[in-house]
Design a protein around this motif. Sequence first.
Motif, PDB file in Angstrom:
ATOM      1  N   GLY A 277       4.818  10.185  -6.231  1.00 56.47           N
ATOM      2  CA  GLY A 277       5.772  10.604  -7.182  1.00 56.47           C
ATOM      3  C   GLY A 277       5.240  11.170  -8.581  1.00 56.47           C
ATOM      4  N   ALA A 278       4.131  10.341  -9.118  1.00 52.60           N
ATOM      5  CA  ALA A 278       3.705  10.991 -10.222  1.00 52.60           C
ATOM      6  C   ALA A 278       3.032  12.245 -10.006  1.00 52.60           C
TER       7      ALA A 278
ATOM      8  N   ASP B  99      13.112  -6.872   0.671  1.00 52.34           N
ATOM      9  CA  ASP B  99      13.548  -5.636   0.389  1.00 52.34           C
ATOM     10  C   ASP B  99      14.951  -5.242   0.222  1.00 52.34           C
TER      11      ASP B  99
ATOM     12  N   MET C 182       0.997  -1.312   0.055  1.00 54.07           N
ATOM     13  CA  MET C 182       0.038   0.149   0.125  1.00 54.07           C
ATOM     14  C   MET C 182       0.781   1.374  -0.069  1.00 54.07           C
ATOM     15  N   ILE C 183       1.855   1.262   0.979  1.00 59.50           N
ATOM     16  CA  ILE C 183       2.855   2.132   0.766  1.00 59.50           C
ATOM     17  C   ILE C 183       3.453   2.607  -0.461  1.00 59.50           C
ATOM     18  N   ALA C 184       3.871   1.439  -1.053  1.00 63.39           N
ATOM     19  CA  ALA C 184       4.496   1.415  -2.379  1.00 63.39           C
ATOM     20  C   ALA C 184       3.394   1.937  -3.588  1.00 63.39           C
ATOM     21  N   VAL C 185       2.298   1.807  -3.271  1.00 63.48           N
ATOM     22  CA  VAL C 185       1.152   2.384  -4.451  1.00 63.48           C
ATOM     23  C   VAL C 185       1.334   3.836  -3.990  1.00 63.48           C
TER      24      VAL C 185
ATOM     25  N   GLY D 227       3.279   5.777  -2.745  1.00 65.21           N
ATOM     26  CA  GLY D 227       4.534   6.302  -3.023  1.00 65.21           C
ATOM     27  C   GLY D 227       4.547   6.631  -4.727  1.00 65.21           C
ATOM     28  N   LEU D 228       3.948   5.658  -5.584  1.00 68.55           N
ATOM     29  CA  LEU D 228       3.846   5.711  -7.070  1.00 68.55           C
ATOM     30  C   LEU D 228       3.013   6.862  -7.165  1.00 68.55           C
TER      31      LEU D 228
ATOM     32  N   ILE E 277       6.926 -11.044  -4.590  1.00 68.57           N
ATOM     33  CA  ILE E 277       5.978 -10.968  -3.196  1.00 68.57           C
ATOM     34  C   ILE E 277       5.061 -12.265  -3.475  1.00 68.57           C
ATOM     35  N   LEU E 278       4.470 -12.680  -4.682  1.00 68.45           N
ATOM     36  CA  LEU E 278       3.666 -13.790  -5.024  1.00 68.45           C
ATOM     37  C   LEU E 278       4.491 -14.975  -4.875  1.00 68.45           C
TER      38      LEU E 278
ATOM     39  N   PHE F 296      15.184  -6.085  -3.431  1.00 69.01           N
ATOM     40  CA  PHE F 296      14.345  -4.969  -4.344  1.00 69.01           C
ATOM     41  C   PHE F 296      15.256  -3.802  -4.509  1.00 69.01           C
TER      42      PHE F 296
ATOM     43  N   LEU G  48      10.133  -3.516 -10.707  1.00 71.00           N
ATOM     44  CA  LEU G  48       9.006  -3.257  -9.912  1.00 71.00           C
ATOM     45  C   LEU G  48       8.144  -4.401 -10.199  1.00 71.00           C
TER      46      LEU G  48
END
Lengths: 110, 258
Positions: A10-11, A54, A1-4, A6-7, A47-48, A57, A40
């Motif tokens: 950034g956008a 991390d 969620m934090i990654a989304v 963050g994306l 993850i899957l 990554f 990404l």
Amino acid sequence: MIAVIGLLLGALAGIFLEPSVPTVLQPYLPIAVVAALDALFGALRAILDGTFDDRVFLVSFLSNVLVAALIVFLGDQLGVGSQLSTAVVVVLGIRIFSNAAAIRRHLFKA
Amino acid sequence: MDVRDAPEPPRPRAGAWRRLARALAPRPTRGQLIAGVLCAILGFGLVAQVRETHADDLSSLSQDELVRLLDEVTKRTDSLEQQAVALRSQRADLVTGADSERAALEAAAKRATVQGILAGRLPAQGPGVRLVLTEPGPHLSATLLVDVLEELRNAGAEAIQIDRSRITASSYILDTADGVEIDGVALRAPYVWLVIGDPNTLVPALEMPGGALASVRGDGGGTNLETMKHVVVDAVREPPSDHYATPAPSPPADSSGD
């Protein structure tokens, strides 16, 4: 969620700050973006797979970007910049496709 | 949770979805923060690159493409310049043609004016003389008037009018019982002549001893000759159109000198 989040942040920052890409970075940014996308997707797949780490990554993200930029730089110096850029994009594209396929198989079993 | 995400989850699929959900669940761990920062960098770079691509096409091109583009632009410029040169010379031709056409038109108009004055078709004005012939005694004969007219023509008179009659090459003067008839119009003394020409030539020609005016005076007529700076010959005469004569084709240029 934090990654989304963050994306998205950034956008939004890119949209509202309207950054101008420095001339020095202009040949490398598109390839770097594609390489980061590859990292990404790789992370999503990890993850899957249950093997996400991390540190891996972070390293894969940065190394992907750096190696892609390095290849483009080298290609420019050798006079085959556009061809090598194409090669990098093709390879990364294939990787993105295979990662996406693995993610798809994980999520939908298809 | 996994039931909501996937309505009929078999076991392995449920595991995948659960893993995904657990990874997406906001937990302030180091991995999530790193992923968030990297994703933010990615999003920023992505948007920046997209904007760059849309903003300026040239800066994203490689050197080869730029060279090719420059080449194409140069070729296009060359061809456009050639086209411009051709069009410019065409325009020059057209302007020259229009000029010569206008010159021909002006010459034709001038000729038409000169010939109109000669033929009596146009009114005329200019320096000249005014001559009044009176006849206190016997009638002045048409012959006398023709003498005066011939004298005027010899002296270079360009337009002549007697009373309201314009005198042209085909004018005639006849004697009548109480005067003369000029071109079918009966006139009586005094005869007022309006003549356009060089007064310095006309006056001596008329006043020449034994000349036209002397003859008139010898026949008992009175003469009154005055030089005028501005004479208006406004009587006009429509020349009859030619029934038989048509313009002959002009001879070839090379035989004209022979």
